[in-house]
Design an enzyme around this catalytic site. Structure first.
Site, PDB file in Angstrom:
ATOM      1  N   HIS A 106      21.766  25.871 -25.448  1.00  0.00           N
ATOM      2  CA  HIS A 106      20.844  25.093 -26.297  1.00  0.00           C
ATOM      3  C   HIS A 106      19.622  25.942 -26.716  1.00  0.00           C
ATOM      4  CE1 HIS A 106      22.942  21.390 -25.064  1.00  0.00           C
ATOM      5  NE2 HIS A 106      22.737  21.691 -23.811  1.00  0.00           N
TER       6      HIS A 106
HETATM    7  O1  RIB Z   1      18.983  18.964 -24.331  1.00  0.00           O
HETATM    8  C1  RIB Z   1      18.850  20.315 -23.980  1.00  0.00           C
HETATM    9  C2  RIB Z   1      17.414  20.678 -23.778  1.00  0.00           C
HETATM   10  O2  RIB Z   1      16.876  19.928 -22.687  1.00  0.00           O
HETATM   11  C3  RIB Z   1      17.219  22.143 -23.383  1.00  0.00           C
HETATM   12  O3  RIB Z   1      15.972  22.569 -23.853  1.00  0.00           O
HETATM   13  C4  RIB Z   1      17.218  22.099 -21.880  1.00  0.00           C
HETATM   14  O4  RIB Z   1      16.471  23.179 -21.314  1.00  0.00           O
HETATM   15  C5  RIB Z   1      16.508  20.812 -21.627  1.00  0.00           C
HETATM   16  O5  RIB Z   1      15.116  21.066 -21.710  1.00  0.00           O
END
Ligand code: RIB
Ligand code: CA
Length: 314
Positions: free
Chosen positions: A241
């Protein structure tokens, strides 16, 4: 890389968990990026833990002089909830990185965001990969912030797919919907990197197996923060992500974005934190929502910039 060939000055805001750690390593290794500082926020773990984790990761990749600024310890309005179930109670998947007797700077994160925007006179890019609390506070400190930065890349939202914190909301937005709504309503030029594209960008178990246990720097970070997921939870893949947000900073052509206004549900219902694109072609904002990604090209970038071998799994 700026148009004149100079490095792109970037400020990263993190809630250092596993993928934030890999995003920091990727940004530090990226040839086009000049990291000017890191701000921390409560998200995956508490603010204290996220800040400690950030310092430990920076020590491991050799960014021992990169300044770190503590931000908000809780969302604007709601109670904080974390993602320790995924990132581990320490937030780094049990990875043991060296501490150093280095503390954070005295200035708060929102103050540093505003000061950096002023100092870089419109050329600063912001990369937010946790809840948007610090950015909302910075906007309240300096209402002209949108005119003072180049743009913001946000890892957050789930626009045309289910959420991962609730049925409809992505974690970063779900933790602080009010902050996200203030960002979405502002004049900031935002590129929203949501689950719609990050669910296509993965580190596979086969890739992880190719990283040597004696690796150092960025490869060591990737090897160690993913160990618990791959060895204890027998995961087949890890969604990258936060690293994708850094990838898009380096190469905006990795994604296809649509220019539509974004709304954030700030109700008290189960749908709080849900992000939607307003399918209203008449109004144009300077915001883009990523709807497609060249996952294969991002994978190549991730491997080549960090210097980690990748399997031939697509
Ligand atoms: O949904 C994914 C996000 O939420 C990423 O930034 C992960 O690190 C959490 O913070
Ligand atoms: Ca994060």
């Amino acid at each position: 890389m700026m148009a004149d060939g100079t490095l792109t000055p970037v400020l990263m805001d993190v809630d250092t968990g596993v993928d934030d750690a890999m995003a920091l390593a990727l940004a530090w290794a990226a040839p086009q990026i000049e990291l000017v500082g890191v701000t921390t926020v409560a998200g995956n773990v508490t603010l204290d833990q996220a800040t400690t984790n950030t310092l430990r990761v920076l020590n491991t990749i050799g960014a021992t002089d990169l300044p770190v600024y503590r931000g908000m310890s809780r969302p604007l309005v709601r109670d904080h909830f974390d993602a320790a179930h995924f990132h581990g109670n320490d937030g780094l998947g049990g990875a043991l990185f060296p501490d150093r007797e280095r503390s954070v700077e005295a200035m708060t994160a929102p103050e540093f965001i505003v000061q950096s925007a002023r100092n870089y006179q419109g050329s600063l890019t912001l990369c937010f990969v946790g809840p948007l609390t610090n950015l909302a506070v910075a906007l309240s400190l300096e209402p002209d912030l949108p005119d003072m930065v180049d743009h913001v890349v946000v890892m957050g939202g789930a626009f045309q797919m289910p959420g991962n914190a609730t049925a409809t909301a992505e974690f970063n937005i779900a933790v602080d919907p009010e902050a996200a709504e203030q960002v979405a309503r502002s004049a900031l030029a935002v590129v929203w990197i949501g689950l719609d594209v990050t669910h296509s960008t993965n580190l596979y178990r086969e890739d992880w197996d190719l990283i040597d246990d004696s690796a150092t720097g960025g490869p060591k970070v990737v090897r160690e923060v993913c160990r618990q997921a791959f060895e204890a939870r027998f995961a087949d893949l890890m969604h990258l992500h936060d690293p994708l947000a850094v990838g898009v900073l380096q190469d905006p052509s990795l994604i296809v974005g649509v220019d539509l206004p974004v709304t954030v549900d700030t109700s008290v219902r189960q749908t709080a934190g849900t992000t939607r694109m307003m399918l209203d072609e008449s109004t144009h904002t300077n915001q883009l929502v990523a709807v497609e990604v060249d996952a294969a090209r991002f994978r190549e970038l991730f491997g080549s910039v960090l210097g980690i071998p990748l399997s031939d799994r697509e």
